[in-house]
Scaffold this motif. Structure first.
Motif, PDB file in Angstrom:
ATOM      1  N   GLN A 146      -5.160  10.001   1.687  1.00 14.79           N
ATOM      2  CA  GLN A 146      -5.159   8.742   2.418  1.00 14.79           C
ATOM      3  C   GLN A 146      -3.848   8.530   3.171  1.00 14.79           C
ATOM      4  O   GLN A 146      -3.739   7.632   4.001  1.00 14.79           O
ATOM      5  N   SER A 147      -2.859   9.358   2.872  1.00 10.80           N
ATOM      6  CA  SER A 147      -1.599   9.343   3.609  1.00 10.80           C
ATOM      7  C   SER A 147      -0.916  10.687   3.372  1.00 10.80           C
ATOM      8  O   SER A 147      -1.261  11.422   2.441  1.00 10.80           O
ATOM      9  N   TYR A 180       0.539   4.346  -2.589  1.00  7.74           N
ATOM     10  CA  TYR A 180       0.211   5.711  -2.174  1.00  7.74           C
ATOM     11  C   TYR A 180       1.318   6.688  -2.555  1.00  7.74           C
ATOM     12  O   TYR A 180       1.051   7.836  -2.928  1.00  7.74           O
ATOM     13  N   SER A 230       1.209  10.359  -4.830  1.00  5.01           N
ATOM     14  CA  SER A 230       1.440  11.548  -4.003  1.00  5.01           C
ATOM     15  C   SER A 230       2.124  12.641  -4.814  1.00  5.01           C
ATOM     16  O   SER A 230       2.933  12.363  -5.699  1.00  5.01           O
ATOM     17  N   SER A 284      -0.572   6.913   7.861  1.00  4.66           N
ATOM     18  CA  SER A 284      -1.854   6.557   7.266  1.00  4.66           C
ATOM     19  C   SER A 284      -2.917   7.595   7.603  1.00  4.66           C
ATOM     20  O   SER A 284      -2.703   8.474   8.439  1.00  4.66           O
ATOM     21  N   GLN A 338      -0.908  12.331  -0.350  1.00  4.87           N
ATOM     22  CA  GLN A 338      -1.510  11.463  -1.367  1.00  4.87           C
ATOM     23  C   GLN A 338      -2.733  12.170  -1.949  1.00  4.87           C
ATOM     24  O   GLN A 338      -3.373  12.976  -1.275  1.00  4.87           O
ATOM     25  N   THR A 358       0.822  -1.212   0.000  1.00  3.93           N
ATOM     26  CA  THR A 358       0.000   0.000   0.000  1.00  3.93           C
ATOM     27  C   THR A 358       0.852   1.255   0.000  1.00  3.93           C
ATOM     28  O   THR A 358       0.536   2.230  -0.694  1.00  3.93           O
ATOM     29  N   GLU A 414      -5.341  -1.462   4.071  1.00  2.00           N
ATOM     30  CA  GLU A 414      -5.988  -0.571   3.114  1.00  2.00           C
ATOM     31  C   GLU A 414      -6.386  -1.275   1.816  1.00  2.00           C
ATOM     32  O   GLU A 414      -7.424  -1.003   1.254  1.00  2.00           O
TER      33      GLU A 414
END
Length: 448
Positions: free
Chosen positions: A262-263, A181, A185, A280, A258, A177, A290
Motif C-alpha cells: 500500500q506504500s 504503514y 513495512s 502511496s 509495506q 496513515t 486511506e
C-alpha cells in the motif's frame, strides 16, 4: 462542514543571516500546544550543511508538488513540520495531494548544538529562504535555530512580523496513515550510489498510469512494467523524480515496502543525515484518505493513561513499551494498542531505520486531530442514533444489522476478516480501512 484548512500565524519570518562569515538559519514557528516556555527548541551548528540544504530544498519541492490537483489548488504553499528531540531534528511534510510523504532526519552526529527544549512545530519555508539554501556551499558553516532566537533573528530592526498561512487538515490525517504503514513495512534492499543512479535512469518519462516494479537483474536494479514474485510494486512512479537531484549525493539507498504494497518508502542515506521518502499505492490516492488506522481510534483510552504516556514520552523522547509498562504499571499486552492509537493521535512517529516509534506532538490540539476523520464521526453518529443491532456475537464471530439511508446494511466479522454490504466496502474491499458501519459494529461489540 469542517474547514479543510487551519489558519495560523507566525510571529516572524524564517531567515538566513550572515555574521562573521557564518550563515545562521532561523526557522519561525507556530504551535497551538505549548508544552514548555522556551521560545527556542534547538540552537547549534549543522555538520553537513550542503547535503542538508539540498534535502530541505527537495522537501520543499515535495510540499509544493501535487499529482492529482488543479494548478489553482497547487498554488497554495504549505510549510513543513519540524521536531527537535532525543538529539535529533526532523523536518517532515506532504505533497499538496498528500500522496507523497518526505522527512529529513538530522541524526545525533549531524549537529553540534543545544536542545534547549523538546518540541514540534510548523515552520515557515518562504521563497527567499529556499533561495538562500540553494547558495549554501560544502565548506560553509551553518547554524540552525528552531524557534525564536534573538541572535541573527532581527531583520532591518523588525523582529515581529505576522503571516497567515493555511494548513490542510489532510496532512494530520495523512500522518496517521504513514506511521501505521511504516510500522507494517519491512526492509527489502540496499543500493549503493552507482546502483541507485542506474535505477533512477530507468524511470519512464511522462506520467505513467500503470504500476511499475523494482526488480534486480544480475547486480543491477531497474524499474520494469513486468511483475515478478519478489518485485516491489510502485504506483505513480513519476513521483520518484523528486528524488533525482539527491541521488548523486547519497552514500546508499534503502527500500521498505509495506506488507500489502500500500506504500513504498525510500531512505536516502548521507553522512549522519537521512532523507525518508514514501509514496502511496497510487498517485491519485493520498495517505489522508486511506483510513488504515481508524480502527485504533474507536477504542476509548482513559485520559489519565494518555496523560501518563504524554508526560513519559515527552521526557524520554522515545517509546519504550517495556519500561513504560514497569514505570506506569500498565499491562504490557495493552501497550501495542496504546502505541497504535497514540500514533493515530499524532503523538508518535515511526523510524524505519530503528524499527520503533519516536515521540513528537503535532502542533495541534488532540480534539482537533480526533475530529478530522469523517468515517469515525459517521460511526459515532450511527451508535448515538441506535442504528446498530448486533444479531450474533461469540469469541470469533460478529454479525450485525446497521440502518442506512433507506437501506439496511449487514456486517459480518469472522476473526480478522470483515465484510459489509455498503458501497464503500464493495468498492475498496477493506484496502483503505474499515467503513463506518464496520467501525460502529466493532465499537459496539467492544463496549458490550
Amino acid at each position: 462542514m469542517a474547514s479543510e484548512t487551519l489558519s495560523y500565524k507566525y510571529n516572524s519570518q524564517s531567515s538566513i543571516t550572515s555574521s562573521k562569515g557564518k550563515e545562521n538559519l532561523l526557522l519561525s514557528k507556530f504551535n497551538e500546544v505549548e508544552k514548555g516556555n522556551s521560545p527556542c527548541f534547538f540552537w547549534g551548528k549543522l555538520n553537513n550543511p550542503y547535503e542538508l540544504s539540498r534535502c530541505l530544498i527537495t522537501l520543499s519541492n515535495t510540499v509544493q508538488s501535487s499529482f492529482n490537483l488543479s494548478p489553482f489548488q497547487l498554488a497554495l504553499l504549505k510549510d513543513p513540520i519540524v521536531t527537535a528531540g532525543n538529539n535529533q531534528i526532523r523536518f517532515e511534510g506532504f505533497s499538496h495531494c498528500a500522496g507523497v510523504y518526505a522527512r529529513v532526519d538530522v541524526l545525533e552526529n549531524g549537529q553540534d548544538g543545544e536542545f534547549i527544549e523538546n518540541g514540534t512545530t510548523n515552520v515557515d519555508f518562504n521563497t527567499p529562504l529556499i533561495s538562500e539554501l540553494g547558495k549554501i556551499k560544502k565548506n560553509d558553516d551553518l547554524i540552525l535555530s528552531v524557534g525564536e532566537k534573538e541572535v541573527g533573528f532581527h531583520k532591518e530592526g523588525d523582529s515581529f512580523i505576522e503571516r497567515k498561512v493555511p494548513l490542510p487538515s489532510k496532512w494530520i490525517k495523512g500522518l496517521t496513515t504513514v506511521q501505521h504503514y511504516f510500522s507494517e513495512s519491512d526492509y527489502a534492499q540496499t543500493l549503493n550510489r552507482i546502483q541507485a543512479l542506474q535505477l533512477f535512469k530507468t524511470i519512464p518519462s511522462g506520467k505513467v498510469k500503470t504500476d511499475y516494479f523494482l526488480i534486480k537483474r544480475g547486480n543491477k536494479y531497474l524499474f520494469s512494467p513486468l511483475k515478478s514474485n519478489t518485485a516491489v510494486c510502485i504506483g505513480g512512479i513519476h513521483r520518484l523524480k523528486l528524488l533525482q537531484p539527491l541521488i548523486p549525493l547519497i552514500n546508499e539507498m534503502k527500500i521498505y515496502p509495506q506488507k500489502d504494497m500500500q506504500s513504498v518508502t525510500f531512505i536516502l542515506c548521507f553522512n549522519d543525515l537521512n532523507f525518508v521518502f514514501s509514496i502511496s499505492r497510487d498517485f491519485w490516492r493520498g495517505f489522508s484518505g486511506e483510513g488504515a488506522a481508524l480502527e485504533s481510534l474507536i477504542e476509548d483510552l482513559p485520559e489519565n493513561l494518555i496523560k501518563a504516556f504524554d508526560n513519559y514520552s515527552y521526557t524520554n523522547q522515545t517509546f519504550n513499551p517495556t519500561l513504560m509498562s514497569l514505570e506506569e504499571g500498565i499491562d504490557v499486552s495493552k501497550i501495542d494498542k496504546l502505541a497504535t492509537k497514540l500514533s493515530a493521535m499524532g503523538l508518535l512517529g515511526f523510524d524505519l531505520e530503528n524499527n520503533g516509534f519516536f515521540y513528537r506532538r503535532l502542533p495541534f490540539k488532540l480534539d482537533r486531530i480526533m475530529a478530522l476523520n469523517p468515517r469515525l464521526k459517521g460511526a459515532e453518529k450511527l451508535l448515538l442514533e441506535n442504528k446498530v443491532v448486533i444479531t450474533l456475537k461469540n469469541d470469533n464471530d460478529i454479525e450485525a444489522k446497521v440502518e442506512g439511508s433507506g437501506v439496511q446494511h449487514y456486517v459480518i466479522i469472522k476473526g480478522d476478516t470483515q465484510k459489509c454490504t455498503c458501497t464503500w466496502f464493495s468498492k475498496n474491499q477493506g484496502e483503505r480501512g474499515d467503513c463506518k458501519h464496520i467501525l460502529a459494529v466493532k465499537k459496539k461489540a467492544k463496549d458490550n
